[in-house]
Design a protein around this motif. Structure first.
Motif, PDB file in Angstrom:
ATOM      1  N   HIS A   1       0.814  -1.227   0.000  1.00 25.65           N
ATOM      2  CA  HIS A   1       0.000   0.000   0.000  1.00 25.65           C
ATOM      3  C   HIS A   1       0.844   1.271   0.000  1.00 25.65           C
TER       4      HIS A   1
ATOM      5  N   CYS B   1      -7.442  -0.650  -5.420  1.00 26.63           N
ATOM      6  CA  CYS B   1      -7.390  -0.851  -3.965  1.00 26.63           C
ATOM      7  C   CYS B   1      -8.677  -0.320  -3.324  1.00 26.63           C
TER       8      CYS B   1
ATOM      9  N   HIS C   1      -7.362   2.777  -1.125  1.00 30.18           N
ATOM     10  CA  HIS C   1      -6.605   3.914  -1.674  1.00 30.18           C
ATOM     11  C   HIS C   1      -6.750   4.097  -3.182  1.00 30.18           C
TER      12      HIS C   1
ATOM     13  N   CYS D   1      -2.836   3.050  -4.938  1.00 27.97           N
ATOM     14  CA  CYS D   1      -1.575   2.717  -4.264  1.00 27.97           C
ATOM     15  C   CYS D   1      -0.853   1.666  -5.118  1.00 27.97           C
TER      16      CYS D   1
HETATM   17 ZN    ZN Z   1      -3.980   0.365  -0.946  1.00 27.43          ZN
END
Ligand code: ZN
Length: 296
Positions: A158, A174, A177, A180
């Motif tokens: 991440h 993700c 995020h 990432c």
């Molecule tokens: Zn992530």
């Protein structure tokens, strides 16, 4: 040492592998159970060890994130996994209660690193970085022979890396995020971006140039932080022919001679520095068994 064998569980997002043996060269029983709901999957896990016991102790190599801090009230609980039904589940507590034996916990990636260090591509190297690129991206580091962990285990997948200009329309996959490293470079990201799984794209597809650049970004960042003596990169995505060579070339270009050491000086040296695993998909379960053996 007891005469009873040890048990190992590799708890994965798609299956739980359970093994019983005295050493990696003596696996007496092994089964694979699909990961569905905690109660359905774990009742079969418990049944396997009860029917094939007694065992001395158990090593648990778990998918994560999982709380590995022994002082935490949530030790052994899965935390922010997107896996349906497992979020917050007390995996270690459940198994301890049902099996009533000592259980030692680490992440599946840490167990794979342990096995590669003791038996595979990292033998004799006490500063080692292991990365797996598959359904997600995971990583674990050995620093002077010890697993690197602090507040929790590492979460290399991440990290945030630059998004490439030619990929700017892709959002990433993700759940936390979007873009990432894992969001841009895991197996599911390849499938979402190109509409086909990596193995169906073919080795000449330009997906692999992009993938190699993204993987190199993350690996270079992890390298610069942990300074391993060797890097092992495994997982299903790395099985695509030629990808490791493209990754090495991109790492070489990105470092641009800055780390002036023999292992990073040229591409030939990098072939020994950045390697594929040698234990294949069995590294997690072997590591879990060796964890039980080493801690007992
Ligand atoms: Zn992530």
């Amino acid at each position: 040492m007891s005469s009873n064998p040890y048990g190992g569980i590799e708890a994965g997002g798609t299956k739980f592998s359970c093994a019983i043996g005295t050493s990696p060269g003596d696996i007496q029983q092994i089964i694979h159970i699909p990961t569905t709901t905690p109660s359905e999957t774990l009742s079969k896990v418990v049944e396997f060890f009860k029917n094939n016991g007694p065992i001395e102790s158990l090593g648990l190599a778990a998918f994560g994130p999982i709380e590995i801090n022994k002082k935490s009230p949530n030790y052994g609980h899965l935390t922010s996994t997107p896996k349906e039904g497992w979020r917050g589940f007390d995996l270690l507590g459940y198994l301890k209660e049902k099996l009533n034996i000592s259980i030692y916990l680490e992440t599946d990636v840490q167990s794979a690193l342990r096995a590669e260090h003791l038996l595979g591509a990292g033998q004799g190297i006490d500063n080692l970085l292991y990365i797996t690129v598959g359904g997600g991206i995971g990583g674990a580091s050995l620093v002077n022979g010890h697993l690197l962990e602090g507040l929790m285990h590492q979460e290399i997948g991440h990290m945030f890396i630059p998004k490439l200009e030619e990929d700017k329309s892709f959002d990433g996959v993700c759940h936390f995020h979007n873009d990432c490293w894992e969001g841009l470079s895991s197996g599911p990201s390849i499938e979402t971006r190109w509409g086909k799984s990596g193995e169906d794209l073919g080795i000449d597809h330009n997906a692999w140039e992009l993938e190699a650049k993204y993987l190199a970004y993350g690996i270079v960042n992890a390298l610069l932080v942990t300074m391993p003596e060797r890097i092992i990169v495994g997982g299903g995505v790395m099985k695509n022919e030629g990808l490791i060579d493209k990754v090495r070339l991109n790492i070489y270009k990105m470092l641009n001679g800055y780390i002036d050491l023999p292992s990073l000086t040229n591409l030939e040296a990098l072939e020994k520095y950045i390697v594929l695993p040698s234990l294949g998909s069995s590294s997690g379960i072997l590591g879990a068994l060796m964890l039980a053996r080493s801690e007992s």
